[in-house]
Write an enzyme that holds these catalytic residues in place. Sequence first.
Site, PDB file in Angstrom:
ATOM      1  N   ASN A  41     -23.766 -14.760  -4.241  1.00  0.00           N
ATOM      2  CA  ASN A  41     -22.783 -15.044  -5.297  1.00  0.00           C
ATOM      3  C   ASN A  41     -21.636 -15.911  -4.778  1.00  0.00           C
ATOM      4  O   ASN A  41     -20.696 -16.185  -5.517  1.00  0.00           O
ATOM      5  CB  ASN A  41     -22.241 -13.741  -5.914  1.00  0.00           C
ATOM      6  CG  ASN A  41     -21.417 -12.919  -4.941  1.00  0.00           C
ATOM      7  OD1 ASN A  41     -21.228 -13.300  -3.792  1.00  0.00           O
ATOM      8  ND2 ASN A  41     -20.940 -11.769  -5.407  1.00  0.00           N
ATOM      9  N   ASP A  59     -25.719 -12.603  -8.439  1.00  0.00           N
ATOM     10  CA  ASP A  59     -25.155 -11.375  -7.893  1.00  0.00           C
ATOM     11  C   ASP A  59     -26.245 -10.296  -7.839  1.00  0.00           C
ATOM     12  O   ASP A  59     -26.997 -10.146  -8.809  1.00  0.00           O
ATOM     13  CB  ASP A  59     -23.992 -10.936  -8.805  1.00  0.00           C
ATOM     14  CG  ASP A  59     -23.111  -9.905  -8.146  1.00  0.00           C
ATOM     15  OD1 ASP A  59     -23.604  -8.793  -7.852  1.00  0.00           O
ATOM     16  OD2 ASP A  59     -21.932 -10.209  -7.906  1.00  0.00           O
ATOM     17  N   ASN A 100     -19.697  -3.039  -5.047  1.00  0.00           N
ATOM     18  CA  ASN A 100     -20.499  -4.154  -4.546  1.00  0.00           C
ATOM     19  C   ASN A 100     -21.599  -3.661  -3.602  1.00  0.00           C
ATOM     20  O   ASN A 100     -22.773  -4.031  -3.748  1.00  0.00           O
ATOM     21  CB  ASN A 100     -19.597  -5.156  -3.817  1.00  0.00           C
ATOM     22  CG  ASN A 100     -20.254  -6.514  -3.679  1.00  0.00           C
ATOM     23  OD1 ASN A 100     -21.086  -6.899  -4.494  1.00  0.00           O
ATOM     24  ND2 ASN A 100     -19.912  -7.231  -2.640  1.00  0.00           N
ATOM     25  N   TYR A 149     -15.601   0.996   3.759  1.00  0.00           N
ATOM     26  CA  TYR A 149     -16.669   0.049   4.103  1.00  0.00           C
ATOM     27  C   TYR A 149     -17.802   0.769   4.844  1.00  0.00           C
ATOM     28  O   TYR A 149     -18.971   0.699   4.444  1.00  0.00           O
ATOM     29  CB  TYR A 149     -16.111  -1.084   4.973  1.00  0.00           C
ATOM     30  CG  TYR A 149     -17.188  -1.850   5.713  1.00  0.00           C
ATOM     31  CD1 TYR A 149     -18.125  -2.600   5.022  1.00  0.00           C
ATOM     32  CD2 TYR A 149     -17.275  -1.781   7.103  1.00  0.00           C
ATOM     33  CE1 TYR A 149     -19.131  -3.281   5.700  1.00  0.00           C
ATOM     34  CE2 TYR A 149     -18.268  -2.457   7.789  1.00  0.00           C
ATOM     35  CZ  TYR A 149     -19.198  -3.213   7.088  1.00  0.00           C
ATOM     36  OH  TYR A 149     -20.201  -3.868   7.758  1.00  0.00           O
ATOM     37  N   ASN A 178     -20.955  -6.010  17.238  1.00  0.00           N
ATOM     38  CA  ASN A 178     -20.156  -7.159  16.782  1.00  0.00           C
ATOM     39  C   ASN A 178     -20.964  -8.445  16.839  1.00  0.00           C
ATOM     40  O   ASN A 178     -21.229  -8.950  17.941  1.00  0.00           O
ATOM     41  CB  ASN A 178     -18.908  -7.305  17.653  1.00  0.00           C
ATOM     42  CG  ASN A 178     -17.958  -6.144  17.440  1.00  0.00           C
ATOM     43  OD1 ASN A 178     -18.319  -4.996  17.675  1.00  0.00           O
ATOM     44  ND2 ASN A 178     -16.781  -6.426  16.962  1.00  0.00           N
TER      45      ASN A 178
HETATM   46  N1  LIG Z   1     -20.357  -9.719  11.118  1.00  0.00           N
HETATM   47  C1  LIG Z   1     -20.513  -8.569  11.764  1.00  0.00           C
HETATM   48  O1  LIG Z   1     -20.125  -8.433  12.932  1.00  0.00           O
HETATM   49  C2  LIG Z   1     -21.209  -7.405  11.081  1.00  0.00           C
HETATM   50  C3  LIG Z   1     -21.308  -6.199  11.781  1.00  0.00           C
HETATM   51  C4  LIG Z   1     -21.962  -5.126  11.172  1.00  0.00           C
HETATM   52  C5  LIG Z   1     -22.527  -5.278   9.905  1.00  0.00           C
HETATM   53  N2  LIG Z   1     -22.400  -6.458   9.237  1.00  0.00           N
HETATM   54  C6  LIG Z   1     -23.015  -6.574   7.907  1.00  0.00           C
HETATM   55  O2  LIG Z   1     -23.853  -7.718   7.903  1.00  0.00           O
HETATM   56  C7  LIG Z   1     -23.880  -8.306   6.613  1.00  0.00           C
HETATM   57  C8  LIG Z   1     -23.543  -9.788   6.725  1.00  0.00           C
HETATM   58  O3  LIG Z   1     -22.264  -9.923   7.340  1.00  0.00           O
HETATM   59  P1  LIG Z   1     -21.612 -11.350   7.570  1.00  0.00           P
HETATM   60  O4  LIG Z   1     -20.664 -11.214   8.707  1.00  0.00           O
HETATM   61  O5  LIG Z   1     -22.686 -12.373   7.591  1.00  0.00           O
HETATM   62  O6  LIG Z   1     -20.739 -11.455   6.235  1.00  0.00           O
HETATM   63  P2  LIG Z   1     -20.558 -12.690   5.202  1.00  0.00           P
HETATM   64  O7  LIG Z   1     -19.397 -12.313   4.346  1.00  0.00           O
HETATM   65  O8  LIG Z   1     -20.512 -13.967   5.951  1.00  0.00           O
HETATM   66  O9  LIG Z   1     -21.914 -12.624   4.369  1.00  0.00           O
HETATM   67  C9  LIG Z   1     -22.084 -11.786   3.250  1.00  0.00           C
HETATM   68  C10 LIG Z   1     -22.693 -12.631   2.143  1.00  0.00           C
HETATM   69  O10 LIG Z   1     -23.004 -11.810   1.010  1.00  0.00           O
HETATM   70  C11 LIG Z   1     -22.597 -12.497  -0.163  1.00  0.00           C
HETATM   71  N3  LIG Z   1     -22.374 -11.452  -1.187  1.00  0.00           N
HETATM   72  C12 LIG Z   1     -21.440 -10.478  -1.181  1.00  0.00           C
HETATM   73  N4  LIG Z   1     -21.584  -9.698  -2.272  1.00  0.00           N
HETATM   74  C13 LIG Z   1     -22.623 -10.204  -2.987  1.00  0.00           C
HETATM   75  C14 LIG Z   1     -23.247  -9.826  -4.209  1.00  0.00           C
HETATM   76  N5  LIG Z   1     -22.813  -8.786  -4.929  1.00  0.00           N
HETATM   77  N6  LIG Z   1     -24.302 -10.556  -4.639  1.00  0.00           N
HETATM   78  C15 LIG Z   1     -24.744 -11.628  -3.936  1.00  0.00           C
HETATM   79  N7  LIG Z   1     -24.193 -12.022  -2.772  1.00  0.00           N
HETATM   80  C16 LIG Z   1     -23.136 -11.317  -2.308  1.00  0.00           C
HETATM   81  C17 LIG Z   1     -21.355 -13.258   0.238  1.00  0.00           C
HETATM   82  O11 LIG Z   1     -21.037 -14.330  -0.615  1.00  0.00           O
HETATM   83  C18 LIG Z   1     -21.730 -13.719   1.641  1.00  0.00           C
HETATM   84  O12 LIG Z   1     -22.405 -14.956   1.640  1.00  0.00           O
HETATM   85  C19 LIG Z   1     -22.911  -7.501   5.750  1.00  0.00           C
HETATM   86  O13 LIG Z   1     -23.654  -6.563   5.013  1.00  0.00           O
HETATM   87  C20 LIG Z   1     -22.035  -6.813   6.780  1.00  0.00           C
HETATM   88  O14 LIG Z   1     -21.528  -5.602   6.275  1.00  0.00           O
HETATM   89  C21 LIG Z   1     -21.751  -7.532   9.794  1.00  0.00           C
END
Ligand SMILES: NC(=O)c1ccc[n+]([C@@H]2O[C@H](COP(=O)([O-])OP(=O)(O)OC[C@H]3O[C@@H](n4cnc5c(N)ncnc54)[C@H](O)[C@@H]3O)[C@@H](O)[C@H]2O)c1
Length: 338
Positions: A41, A59, A100, A149, A178
């Site tokens: 989204n 979404d 979400n 979260y 991380n």
């Molecule tokens: N970055 C980290 O270190 C980390 C660590 C642990 C877990 N995570 C998990 O990994 C996943 C990805 O993290 P990231 O760092 O790439 O985050 P990010 O915010 O870059 O990516 C999340 C993506 O999901 C999309 N999104 C959010 N809600 C949505 C919805 N309702 N419908 C469609 N698209 C939607 C956003 O636009 C975004 O592109 C997440 O679930 C996050 O909780 C990340």
Amino acid sequence: MGLLYIRSMAQILITGGAGYIGSHTAKALAAQGHGVVVLDNLATGHRDLARWGEFVQGDVRDATCLDALFGSRNIDAVVHFAAMSQVGESVLRPLEYYDNNVRGTLSLLAAMARHGVPDLVFSSTCAVYGPPFEALLTEDHPIAPLSPYAHSKRMIEDILADAAQAGGLRFLALRYFNAAGADPEAETGERHTPETHLIPLVLQAALGQRPGITILGQDYPTPDGTCIRDYIHVCDLAQAHILALDHLRRGGGCGAFNLGNGLGASVREVVNAAAEVTGRAIPVTMGQRRAGDSPRLVGDATRAREVLGWRPRYADIREIIATAWRWHSQEHARNAGG
Ligand SMILES: NC(=O)c1ccc[n+]([C@@H]2O[C@H](COP(=O)([O-])OP(=O)(O)OC[C@H]3O[C@@H](n4cnc5c(N)ncnc54)[C@H](O)[C@@H]3O)[C@@H](O)[C@H]2O)c1
């Protein structure tokens, strides 16, 4: 041989594939010849990072959108990254996070069931673990999320386990530590706004985009007094998703896997490594501890290594930072019109 190769290819739906980890996973899957459909989204994602496979803006909470998507493409499996993922923000806006993350996943699971798609790889987090924190956290460490979260991720893991038990769903929940670094070819990378992750913040300081960084606490019970975290390269994470999909498609069991490199780096070590990699000074200010930060969070990923055959390639924090530096320098030059 050629036929076998073609038959093992799959069509994978990546929710959140315009985000940081999702875009790297899209690239890795496409490189292996899999079909990729990204659903995002663009709440925190970026259209230009969704450059592998097909892009659908929508979404995961929108059942009509999901029905159209699943109904018109032969999706074999789903990798579900879409979520809101900032701990601090989740404390201020918990209902949005539950809506979400939890409702979004329920909506996705219902659509998968309607369209007979059984396999899901889910982005969970090491933040589901609670105190007391041992030196190396295994998957059996007590679960006690400290923020809305993390709680939303834990709730989803429970929902997935119940749905799998009832039949029709196979899943793996991957608990990332991380995520760090960027595509070594700098075709995608980390672009969070606001940025909350340490390595991009440090590199922004190296680029002069921020005055410096503040180290929150230098009196923790760690060798240099600053917090230790487990930084795992985003390309190693992407590879783990491919192995997780293979595992599910082979009929492997459901469950949770840690994805970390087992080697912690302290905040000070990250800053020093970044100064070494970039050749630039990184101004540091010392601040007070932040409530809720644990001194050390390092993962034991033995299960992923043994069951999935996962072999992370990036161990050295400097190597990880070097890939991020290339990406951030390129972004900086692009934004400056260079
Ligand atoms: N970055 C980290 O270190 C980390 C660590 C642990 C877990 N995570 C998990 O990994 C996943 C990805 O993290 P990231 O760092 O790439 O985050 P990010 O915010 O870059 O990516 C999340 C993506 O999901 C999309 N999104 C959010 N809600 C949505 C919805 N309702 N419908 C469609 N698209 C939607 C956003 O636009 C975004 O592109 C997440 O679930 C996050 O909780 C990340």
